[in-house]
Design a protein around this motif. Structure first.
Motif, PDB file in Angstrom:
ATOM      1  N   MET A   1      17.165 -41.906 102.805  1.00  0.00           N
ATOM      2  CA  MET A   1      16.347 -41.620 101.629  1.00  0.00           C
ATOM      3  C   MET A   1      14.905 -42.058 101.868  1.00  0.00           C
ATOM      4  N   LYS A   2      13.964 -41.337 101.282  1.00  0.00           N
ATOM      5  CA  LYS A   2      12.558 -41.748 101.383  1.00  0.00           C
ATOM      6  C   LYS A   2      12.140 -42.343 100.028  1.00  0.00           C
ATOM      7  N   ILE A   3      11.598 -43.545 100.109  1.00  0.00           N
ATOM      8  CA  ILE A   3      11.297 -44.291  98.885  1.00  0.00           C
ATOM      9  C   ILE A   3       9.823 -44.697  98.889  1.00  0.00           C
ATOM     10  N   ALA A   4       9.145 -44.446  97.768  1.00  0.00           N
ATOM     11  CA  ALA A   4       7.754 -44.909  97.625  1.00  0.00           C
ATOM     12  C   ALA A   4       7.747 -46.159  96.761  1.00  0.00           C
ATOM     13  N   ILE A   5       6.937 -47.143  97.186  1.00  0.00           N
ATOM     14  CA  ILE A   5       6.646 -48.282  96.303  1.00  0.00           C
ATOM     15  C   ILE A   5       5.142 -48.238  96.099  1.00  0.00           C
ATOM     16  N   ILE A   6       4.744 -48.163  94.846  1.00  0.00           N
ATOM     17  CA  ILE A   6       3.306 -48.092  94.595  1.00  0.00           C
ATOM     18  C   ILE A   6       2.925 -49.199  93.609  1.00  0.00           C
ATOM     19  N   VAL A   7       1.857 -49.913  93.957  1.00  0.00           N
ATOM     20  CA  VAL A   7       1.448 -51.101  93.214  1.00  0.00           C
ATOM     21  C   VAL A   7      -0.068 -51.003  93.032  1.00  0.00           C
ATOM     22  N   PRO A   8      -0.558 -51.254  91.819  1.00  0.00           N
ATOM     23  CA  PRO A   8      -2.004 -51.079  91.617  1.00  0.00           C
ATOM     24  C   PRO A   8      -2.900 -52.071  92.366  1.00  0.00           C
ATOM     25  N   MET A   9      -2.576 -53.369  92.294  1.00  0.00           N
ATOM     26  CA  MET A   9      -3.546 -54.369  92.780  1.00  0.00           C
ATOM     27  C   MET A   9      -3.006 -55.135  93.980  1.00  0.00           C
ATOM     28  N   ALA A  10      -3.901 -55.576  94.843  1.00  0.00           N
ATOM     29  CA  ALA A  10      -3.499 -56.365  96.011  1.00  0.00           C
ATOM     30  C   ALA A  10      -2.765 -57.633  95.576  1.00  0.00           C
ATOM     31  N   ILE A  11      -3.256 -58.253  94.517  1.00  0.00           N
ATOM     32  CA  ILE A  11      -2.639 -59.507  94.046  1.00  0.00           C
ATOM     33  C   ILE A  11      -1.185 -59.261  93.603  1.00  0.00           C
ATOM     34  N   GLU A  12      -0.906 -58.024  93.126  1.00  0.00           N
ATOM     35  CA  GLU A  12       0.449 -57.679  92.691  1.00  0.00           C
ATOM     36  C   GLU A  12       1.319 -57.249  93.879  1.00  0.00           C
ATOM     37  N   ALA A  13       0.679 -56.878  94.991  1.00  0.00           N
ATOM     38  CA  ALA A  13       1.408 -56.333  96.152  1.00  0.00           C
ATOM     39  C   ALA A  13       1.648 -57.368  97.234  1.00  0.00           C
ATOM     40  N   GLU A  14       1.027 -58.549  97.065  1.00  0.00           N
ATOM     41  CA  GLU A  14       1.047 -59.565  98.127  1.00  0.00           C
ATOM     42  C   GLU A  14       2.462 -59.897  98.598  1.00  0.00           C
ATOM     43  N   TYR A  15       3.372 -60.005  97.638  1.00  0.00           N
ATOM     44  CA  TYR A  15       4.743 -60.391  97.995  1.00  0.00           C
ATOM     45  C   TYR A  15       5.356 -59.397  98.986  1.00  0.00           C
ATOM     46  N   TYR A  16       5.186 -58.095  98.708  1.00  0.00           N
ATOM     47  CA  TYR A  16       5.759 -57.074  99.612  1.00  0.00           C
ATOM     48  C   TYR A  16       5.180 -57.228 101.004  1.00  0.00           C
ATOM     49  N   ARG A  17       3.866 -57.457 101.026  1.00  0.00           N
ATOM     50  CA  ARG A  17       3.176 -57.503 102.318  1.00  0.00           C
ATOM     51  C   ARG A  17       3.678 -58.670 103.159  1.00  0.00           C
ATOM     52  N   LYS A  18       4.037 -59.779 102.485  1.00  0.00           N
ATOM     53  CA  LYS A  18       4.552 -60.940 103.215  1.00  0.00           C
ATOM     54  C   LYS A  18       6.003 -60.712 103.603  1.00  0.00           C
ATOM     55  N   HIS A  19       6.746 -60.025 102.742  1.00  0.00           N
ATOM     56  CA  HIS A  19       8.189 -59.876 102.941  1.00  0.00           C
ATOM     57  C   HIS A  19       8.511 -58.857 104.030  1.00  0.00           C
ATOM     58  N   PHE A  20       7.828 -57.729 104.015  1.00  0.00           N
ATOM     59  CA  PHE A  20       8.091 -56.671 104.988  1.00  0.00           C
ATOM     60  C   PHE A  20       6.916 -56.590 105.944  1.00  0.00           C
ATOM     61  N   HIS A  21       7.175 -56.761 107.226  1.00  0.00           N
ATOM     62  CA  HIS A  21       6.058 -56.676 108.172  1.00  0.00           C
ATOM     63  C   HIS A  21       6.208 -55.399 108.967  1.00  0.00           C
ATOM     64  N   SER A  22       5.234 -54.553 108.868  1.00  0.00           N
ATOM     65  CA  SER A  22       5.280 -53.339 109.673  1.00  0.00           C
ATOM     66  C   SER A  22       3.860 -53.091 110.119  1.00  0.00           C
ATOM     67  N   GLY A  23       3.693 -52.783 111.359  1.00  0.00           N
ATOM     68  CA  GLY A  23       2.341 -52.469 111.809  1.00  0.00           C
ATOM     69  C   GLY A  23       1.990 -51.022 111.537  1.00  0.00           C
ATOM     70  N   ARG A  24       2.951 -50.290 110.952  1.00  0.00           N
ATOM     71  CA  ARG A  24       2.716 -48.836 110.813  1.00  0.00           C
ATOM     72  C   ARG A  24       1.958 -48.514 109.550  1.00  0.00           C
ATOM     73  N   LYS A  25       0.738 -48.058 109.711  1.00  0.00           N
ATOM     74  CA  LYS A  25      -0.074 -47.689 108.538  1.00  0.00           C
ATOM     75  C   LYS A  25      -0.306 -46.183 108.608  1.00  0.00           C
ATOM     76  N   GLU A  26      -0.197 -45.527 107.460  1.00  0.00           N
ATOM     77  CA  GLU A  26      -0.472 -44.090 107.427  1.00  0.00           C
ATOM     78  C   GLU A  26      -1.347 -43.809 106.216  1.00  0.00           C
ATOM     79  N   MET A  27      -2.342 -42.947 106.400  1.00  0.00           N
ATOM     80  CA  MET A  27      -3.232 -42.588 105.286  1.00  0.00           C
ATOM     81  C   MET A  27      -2.669 -41.388 104.538  1.00  0.00           C
ATOM     82  N   PHE A  28      -2.624 -41.470 103.238  1.00  0.00           N
ATOM     83  CA  PHE A  28      -2.326 -40.307 102.398  1.00  0.00           C
ATOM     84  C   PHE A  28      -3.452 -40.257 101.385  1.00  0.00           C
ATOM     85  N   GLY A  29      -4.226 -39.203 101.401  1.00  0.00           N
ATOM     86  CA  GLY A  29      -5.419 -39.158 100.563  1.00  0.00           C
ATOM     87  C   GLY A  29      -6.305 -40.326 100.924  1.00  0.00           C
TER      88      GLY A  29
END
Ligand code: ADE
Length: 231
Positions: A1-29
């Motif tokens: 399955m393909k799942i999107a997680i979308i979060v408005p602010m960096a302060i709200e997204a910090e936990y995900y960024r610490k929990h999941f480490h992936s070097g893979r970045k992709e630009m959409f828009g």
């Protein structure tokens, strides 16, 4: 399955960024999404930015290019209801725009954009599954209407106007109805979990600064734990 997680602010997204480490970045828009796998699922984690346009633009960019099956949104919200306290979790059942005033333009209700429903209802089997998970884990949450607009609600006066127009609203934030409108048009289920950082009143600004990171992390941690359980 393909799942999107979308979060408005960096302060709200910090936990995900610490929990999941992936070097893979992709630009959409105009938004960089981090792309990684959890179990057999393909996850795209993006920061939408603040407000309705950022929310709609960045979620649409992803959905246009990737056949996403399910969208999660987390973040914070200001309480509009005495029964909803700082730290509470809201599994949103519907969104409306508190700054859409079109009742003079035709047969519309407050919060409705012409051509769109009065409220964006989020019922889906994906939302039901997530609700069952929270209940099984004994995580307390509330369900109801959350209203969205392009304003940080930080005064008793602002709050009074919104609660007069939307007496049943539990909370206010700045992106949810835009995500929900996009999700509806792409026919994708949206699961929205907001945590209360403040009461949308004269103290909201200070409370937000103090609690946003902590309560945002709580909402994010539940999505992470859920993804780790999903097969
Ligand atoms: N997000 C968190 N608190 C908020 C508030 N008081 N107004 C708008 N968005 C918010």
């Amino acid at each position: 399955m393909k799942i999107a997680i979308i979060v408005p602010m960096a302060i709200e997204a910090e936990y995900y960024r610490k929990h999941f480490h992936s070097g893979r970045k992709e630009m959409f828009g105009s938004t960089e999404f981090e792309h990684f796998s959890v179990n057999s699922n393909d996850i795209y984690l993006g920061l939408s930015g603040i407000g309705k346009v950022q929310a709609a633009m960045n979620l649409s960019s992803l959905l246009t290019e990737v056949e996403i099956d399910q969208i999660f949104m987390t973040g914070t919200a200001g309480s509009l209801n005495k029964g909803v306290k700082k730290g509470d979790l809201l599994l949103v059942s519907s969104f409306a725009y508190h700054d859409a005033h079109n009742t003079l333009a035709g047969n519309y209700v407050e919060g409705q954009i012409p051509g769109e429903p009065a409220e964006f209802k989020l019922d889906s089997k994906e939302r039901n599954e997530f609700a069952k998970y929270l209940t099984a884990e004994k995580v307390a949450y509330k369900e109801g209407l959350v209203v969205t607009g392009d304003a940080f609600v930080g005064s008793d006066t602002q709050k009074a106007v919104i609660t007069a127009n939307f007496p049943s609203a539990l909370a206010v934030e700045m992106e949810g109805a835009a995500f929900a409108q996009v999700a509806k048009h792409f026919a994708k289920p949206l699961v929205a979990l907001r945590a209360i950082s403040d009461n949308g009143d004269d103290n909201a600004n200070e409370d937000f600064d103090q609690f946003a990171k902590k309560v945002g992390a709580r909402a994010a941690s539940l999505i992470c734990a859920y993804l780790e359980k999903m097969s």
